[in-house]
Scaffold this motif. Sequence first.
Motif, PDB file in Angstrom:
ATOM      1  N   MET A   1      -5.004  -2.623  -4.195  1.00  0.00           N
ATOM      2  CA  MET A   1      -4.621  -1.412  -3.665  1.00  0.00           C
ATOM      3  C   MET A   1      -5.160  -1.336  -2.241  1.00  0.00           C
ATOM      4  N   ASP A   2      -4.282  -1.251  -1.531  1.00  0.00           N
ATOM      5  CA  ASP A   2      -4.659  -1.268  -0.127  1.00  0.00           C
ATOM      6  C   ASP A   2      -4.597   0.140   0.469  1.00  0.00           C
ATOM      7  N   ALA A   3      -4.851   0.281   1.703  1.00  0.00           N
ATOM      8  CA  ALA A   3      -4.979   1.570   2.376  1.00  0.00           C
ATOM      9  C   ALA A   3      -3.632   2.275   2.469  1.00  0.00           C
ATOM     10  N   THR A   4      -2.570   1.539   2.528  1.00  0.00           N
ATOM     11  CA  THR A   4      -1.242   2.142   2.624  1.00  0.00           C
ATOM     12  C   THR A   4      -0.934   2.873   1.336  1.00  0.00           C
ATOM     13  N   TRP A   6      -3.088   4.188  -0.754  1.00  0.00           N
ATOM     14  CA  TRP A   6      -3.904   5.393  -0.838  1.00  0.00           C
ATOM     15  C   TRP A   6      -3.398   6.432   0.157  1.00  0.00           C
ATOM     16  N   ALA A   7      -2.881   6.061   1.256  1.00  0.00           N
ATOM     17  CA  ALA A   7      -2.313   7.006   2.210  1.00  0.00           C
ATOM     18  C   ALA A   7      -1.063   7.649   1.629  1.00  0.00           C
TER      19      ALA A   7
END
Length: 159
Positions: A1-4, A6-7
């Motif tokens: 899970m990357d930052a995108t 979570w955004a």
Amino acid sequence: MDATFWAFIALVIFIGIVVYMKVPGMLARSLDERAERIGKELDDARRLREEAQALLAEYQQKRREAEKEAADILTAAEREAALLLQDAKQKMDDYVVRRNKLAEQKIAQAETEAVNAVRSSAVDIAVAAAGKLIAGKLDPKTANELFKKSVDEVGSRLN
């Protein structure tokens, strides 16, 4: 899970909170209220404009009536001034005619008085001269008869 990811999740949660809090409805209501206020202001402005146009038309009508009344007053004043001038001229002409007649009458009366005075003086002088001539050359009876005849003749000529 990357930052995108979570955004994206944060964005979905934010949109969910916004929808849950009924923010779009509040925005829509706020925009509707603003549109309604603007519509009322436009109606008020339109009504005020119509009232202003009605007042303008009324004042223009009053101005035209006032101008017409002023023109009528001016015309009446000019007419009255002309009548007064004509009346004054007529009175002046009548006065001049009366004064001329009076002067002519006085002149005629003075002339008549002068002629009568000259005749009276001439008669007195003629009678005195005739009396002296007759007194010196004629007898008293003949002189008296001639004197009476002369007086009667002068009296008849004067009348």
